[in-house]
Design an enzyme around this catalytic site. Structure first.
Site, short mmCIF file in Angstrom:
data_model
loop_
_atom_site.label_atom_id
_atom_site.label_comp_id
_atom_site.label_asym_id
_atom_site.label_seq_id
_atom_site.Cartn_x
_atom_site.Cartn_y
_atom_site.Cartn_z
N SER A 311 -3.76 9.07 -2.71
CA SER A 311 -4.79 10.03 -3.11
C SER A 311 -5.97 10.06 -2.15
O SER A 311 -5.85 10.50 -1.01
CB SER A 311 -5.23 9.71 -4.54
OG SER A 311 -5.99 10.75 -5.10
N ASP A 322 -5.40 13.54 11.80
CA ASP A 322 -5.42 14.91 12.33
C ASP A 322 -6.53 15.11 13.35
O ASP A 322 -6.38 15.88 14.30
CB ASP A 322 -5.56 15.91 11.18
CG ASP A 322 -4.25 16.10 10.41
OD1 ASP A 322 -3.25 15.47 10.80
OD2 ASP A 322 -4.24 16.87 9.43
N LYS A 336 0.38 11.15 -2.87
CA LYS A 336 -0.25 11.85 -4.00
C LYS A 336 -1.24 12.86 -3.43
O LYS A 336 -2.36 12.52 -3.07
CB LYS A 336 -0.96 10.87 -4.93
CG LYS A 336 -1.58 11.54 -6.16
CD LYS A 336 -2.17 10.49 -7.11
CE LYS A 336 -2.74 11.16 -8.35
NZ LYS A 336 -4.01 11.88 -8.07
#
Length: 409
Positions: A311, A322, A336
């Site tokens: 999460s 990224d 999740k």
């Protein structure tokens, strides 16, 4: 949920009291009137409703009929409050999402405690894996960690009572209790089999950030979960390490089950440069984007993750990956990629509902997929079997992170 002393019928007197039936019907009709959907038409003293409204009322009429049958025929006394709470729970559970749940008063208080303070229990974060209750991670220094419970363990029974993901709230409630009392868990561990563990409950204090300076001025910060104090604790710890001459940072998110979205994005804002941290998309397709400013860590960074990183941990580690702001090291994360919102019902209870999916800066969804680290490396088997007693020199993931940082400073 705050209990209501609504009764149904007083059969001994043959008089009808204010009943749950009337309360429910009144609520339904009131809601419909409030929404402006009931059309009143003075036809022979009656009112008409649309086909959809008629179907809606009939569905709840069936619920009342079933309640009548059970109450009038069941051999023992029926607790009406429990029936109402059970009906609400069943309605929410029927959605089929283990993260969308109705929380009664105790469950709601427990959840709030988890994100704001301390509680008495064994100290585990659990989730749903193929209908079974899986340990996402034990809380650091908790009775669960000291007893040897680790990420990936399946909880089969609590105090000899069978439990599954459908009974997540029941299992969590059974594991909590007064400090000093014992609870027995029946666990299944892949490669080991089934075993029983007795754990003594304790007061779990949520200290979510720990930091220290390793050799060669390499800073190390471990985040165990994201609560409302985590971002400020991280900032203080980070600034303290910088003041000591930190040349690179290892951020340890292993076995971090997540927590508050805002906490993870505030920490991401301290690390990343200007750009998108995460975006969320709700059922209507509405997108919300959380961005970071131009300030950044500007130091070599390595991030440790594993199957217990979930999460909010994945939001932070996904953004770092990224942005190419650091090197992810370890094993694939939990996966999740959905966001829950807690809606207070103003009577001590609440509904926790999945409101949106989140996407990393590159637009990837990790729901059910997880994030694959830049460098995949597992822990030795002997370390995995005794995670609570790991030595730095045996932590192959940490040693790889140190190696990466050294190569960049």
């Amino acid at each position: 949920m705050a209990e209501k002393n609504d009764s149904f019928y007083d059969k001994t007197r043959g008089k009808k009291k204010l009943s749950i039936r009337n309360v429910i019907i009144l609520i339904l009709i009131t809601n419909l009137i409030t929404a402006g959907v009931i059309l009143y038409a003075p036809i022979a003293g009656r009112r008409t409703v649309s086909a959809d409204e008629y179907k809606f009322l009939n569905q709840f009429k069936k619920m009342i009929t079933v309640k009548d049958i059970v109450e009038n025929n069941y051999i023992n006394k029926v607790d009406e409050n429990k029936m109402v709470e059970g009906a609400i729970k069943g309605m929410v559970d029927a959605v089929g999402d283990p993260y969308t749940v109705f929380l009664n008063q105790k469950e709601y208080q427990d959840l709030m405690t988890q994100t704001t303070g301390s509680y008495a229990g064994i100290g585990t974060y659990v989730g749903d894996k193929e209908g079974r209750i899986v340990v996402i991670a034990p809380i650091e220094d908790s009775p669960a960690e000291k007893a040897g419970i680790k990420s990936g363990d399946i909880i089969l029974k609590v105090n000899d009572q069978d439990v599954s993901a459908k009974e997540m709230d029941k299992a969590v409630s059974l594991m909590k209790g007064k400090p000093g009392t014992a609870v027995k868990l029946t666990l299944y561990r892949e490669g080991v089999g089934t075993k029983e563990i007795s754990i003594t409950r304790a007061t779990i204090t949520m200290k979510t950030v720990k930091g220290e300076m390793l050799k060669d001025n390499i800073g190390y910060i471990r985040i165990t979960q994201f609560d409302e104090n985590t971002a400020s604790s991280f900032r203080n710890t980070l600034n303290g390490l910088k003041a000591k001459g930190m040349k690179g940072l290892i951020l340890d998110l292993r076995d971090n089950p997540g927590g508050l979205l805002v906490s993870s994005t505030e920490i991401a804002d301290m690390i990343l440069g200007e750009g998108k941290i995460v975006s969320t998309v709700d059922k209507s397709g509405k997108e919300e984007v959380i961005k970071s400013d131009q300030n950044k860590l500007d130091l070599p960074l390595a991030v440790l993750v594993n199957g217990g990183s979930a999460s909010a941990s994945e939001i932070l580690s996904g953004a770092i990956k990224d942005f190419k702001a650091g090197t992810l090291i370890g094993t694939k994360t939990f996966g999740k990629g959905i966001v829950q919102n807690i809606i207070d019902l103003h009577d001590g209870s609440a509904v926790k509902v999945t409101m949106a999916k989140y996407y990393t800066p590159s637009g990837a969804s990790i729901q059910g997929v997880g994030i694959t680290p830049d460098i995949v490396i597992d822990l030795p088997e002997k370390v995995k079997q005794n995670p609570g007693d790991i030595k730095p020199e045996d932590d192959t993931q940490l040693q790889k992170a140190i190696e990466i940082i050294k190569s960049k400073i």
